[in-house]
Design an enzyme around this catalytic site. Structure first.
Site, PDB file in Angstrom:
ATOM      1  N   GLY A 164      83.808  -9.132 -24.177  1.00  0.00           N
ATOM      2  CA  GLY A 164      84.888  -7.534 -24.020  1.00  0.00           C
ATOM      3  C   GLY A 164      84.432  -6.651 -25.717  1.00  0.00           C
TER       4      GLY A 164
ATOM      5  N   ASN B  99      95.740  -3.404 -20.944  1.00  0.00           N
ATOM      6  CA  ASN B  99      95.869  -5.236 -20.250  1.00  0.00           C
ATOM      7  C   ASN B  99      96.950  -5.470 -20.801  1.00  0.00           C
ATOM      8  OD1 ASN B  99      94.208  -3.345 -23.467  1.00  0.00           O
ATOM      9  ND2 ASN B  99      95.779  -5.018 -24.411  1.00  0.00           N
TER      10      ASN B  99
ATOM     11  N   HIS C  70      85.720 -14.756 -20.153  1.00  0.00           N
ATOM     12  CA  HIS C  70      87.542 -15.534 -20.069  1.00  0.00           C
ATOM     13  C   HIS C  70      88.237 -14.373 -19.243  1.00  0.00           C
ATOM     14  CE1 HIS C  70      89.464 -13.748 -23.498  1.00  0.00           C
ATOM     15  NE2 HIS C  70      88.980 -12.920 -23.525  1.00  0.00           N
TER      16      HIS C  70
ATOM     17  N   THR D 149      69.117 -15.672 -28.599  1.00  0.00           N
ATOM     18  CA  THR D 149      68.358 -15.979 -27.799  1.00  0.00           C
ATOM     19  C   THR D 149      69.609 -15.837 -26.511  1.00  0.00           C
ATOM     20  OG1 THR D 149      66.914 -17.891 -28.918  1.00  0.00           O
ATOM     21  CG2 THR D 149      67.831 -18.434 -26.812  1.00  0.00           C
TER      22      THR D 149
ATOM     23  N   CYS E  52     100.990  -9.966 -33.548  1.00  0.00           N
ATOM     24  CA  CYS E  52     101.484  -9.871 -35.010  1.00  0.00           C
ATOM     25  C   CYS E  52     100.762  -9.593 -35.827  1.00  0.00           C
ATOM     26  CB  CYS E  52     102.045 -11.378 -34.732  1.00  0.00           C
ATOM     27  SG  CYS E  52     103.513 -12.313 -35.994  1.00  0.00           S
TER      28      CYS E  52
END
Ligand SMILES: *Cc1c(COP(=O)(O)O)cnc(C)c1O
Length: 387
Positions: free
Chosen positions: A71, A151, A201, A237, A325
């Protein structure tokens, strides 16, 4: 001890079906997708099959999907690539102040390169009004980049209307759909999107692979130059293993989206109702309806978010704060501040994000621990204030 993962907006585990699809490409099917021989052809056909599956998830044509490392790279490519291609037409970009750091920091970089960026403010639920976007347009605007779903708080933006405004004004529209893909309908036609970012993911695929949709005919300057892979948009690649995993994850996400939406919403709503009923002084962050199904962001006034996370972790429950953090100092989340929360409230916030392996028993387990932890931490911080 419990072992409950409620941090799916940070990352998801690779599904067994995805792992099984990937496994042969580590070993026997190791070919380079650019090679002419049969090893290469085998890799090439797997990459192209994955491209069709990813295209299917967002209603694009396979030739409009390009594979990236995730992303973050897709967002960088969209912003920098369009900025460089269109700089002769103008140097103004419109975004929001609650974007992912991949978009915000790309914008910061472009500002240092001489571009001008408008960061639109959001309302108390984290929504952008499409009218604000129209008002921010200038004769020099080349790109609008507004995320589909946030998110941290899950708020969903009216991207269809925003895309319409972009289209009517001849401006490129990019949307970061990393959190919404597989959870909400994502349709590049309905959104009038010219560019769209995805990540493996976040949808039960592997880390380090993603994709960008680029509408046919939209010119883009690559950020990585090299051997002309991916139609010269992204050299290097092909990560065959990762791409196969992303393709499988995208296929499964499309098939199961509606059922998942119901499951995730039910668990999220149950947790939200019980938190409101059993704990005083809470505030839900994000839009009540226009929100990702599995995301619940809560401020526990008078408790400290980082301590809540650590206490829950000791009880076997993994969640996140809304805050990042940085260099030892705990900064309040830019998203919660943008909603108008004061820094103390923002620091007392926790994000619960559900996934496909969670059940209602996990909600019960959280609620067997959370009220006690919150009241203990509130006593601690009250003692610090008075002491
Ligand atoms: C996770 C995330 C990204 C970054 O994706 P990576 O694949 O981790 O680089 C970008 N945007 C949003 C909204 C995200 O949630």
């Amino acid at each position: 001890m419990a072992s409950i993962y409620l941090d799916h907006n940070a990352t998801t585990p690779v599904r067994p079906e995805v792992y099984d699809a990937m496994e042969p490409f580590f070993r026997v099917r190791f070919g380079n997708a650019s090679s002419i021989h049969r090893y290469g052809q085998e890799a090439r056909s797997a990459v192209e099959e994955a491209r069709s599956r990813v295209a299917g998830l967002v209603n694009a044509r396979p030739g409009e999907i390009y594979f990236t490392s995730g992303g973050t790279e897709s967002d960088n490519l969209a912003l920098k690539g369009i900025a460089y291609t269109r700089r002769a037409f103008g140097r103004h970009i419109i975004t929001t102040n609650i974007e992912h750091s991949a978009v915000l920091n790309s914008c910061g970089f472009l500002e240092r390169e001489g571009f001008e960026v408008t960061y639109l403010p959001v309302d108390e639920y984290g929504r952008i009004d499409p009218g604000q976007v129209a008002d921010a347009l200038t004769g020099h605007t080349i790109l609008i980049s507004i995320m589909h779903a946030n998110n941290e708080i899950g708020t969903v933006q009216p991207v269809g209307e925003i895309g319409r405004i972009a289209r009517d004004n001849g401006v490129c529209f990019h949307t970061d759909a990393v959190q919404s893909a597989g959870k909400l309908p994502v349709d590049v036609e309905a959104m009038h999107a010219d560019l769209l970012s995805l990540s493996g993911h976040k949808i039960y695929g592997p880390k380090g692979v993603g994709a960008i949709y680029i509408r046919n005919g939209v010119e883009i300057e690559p950020t990585a130059h090299g051997g002309h892979h991916e139609n010269d948009v992204r050299s290097g690649t092909e990560n065959t293993v990762g791409i196969v995993g992303l393709g499988k994850a995208a296929e499964l996400a499309a098939e199961e989206r509606e059922r998942e939406f119901r499951n995730l919403s039910e668990m999220r709503d149950a947790l939200e109702a019980r938190i409101r009923f059993e704990i005083d002084g809470v505030r839900i962050n994000g839009h009540p309806e226009r929100r990702l199904p599995g995301t619940l962001n809560v401020s526990f006034c008078g408790a400290e978010g980082e301590s809540l996370i650590m206490s829950l972790d000791l009880a076997g429950i993994a969640v996140s704060t809304g805050s990042a953090c940085t260099s030892g100092a705990i900064e309040p989340s830019h998203v919660l501040l943008a909603l108008g929360r004061d820094p103390r409230t923002a620091l007392g916030s926790v994000r619960f994000s559900f996934g496909r392996d969670n059940t209602m028993r996990d909600v019960d387990c959280v609620m067997s621990r959370l009220p006690g932890i919150v009241s203990r931490l509130r006593e601690v911080s009250a003692a610090q204030v008075t002491g």
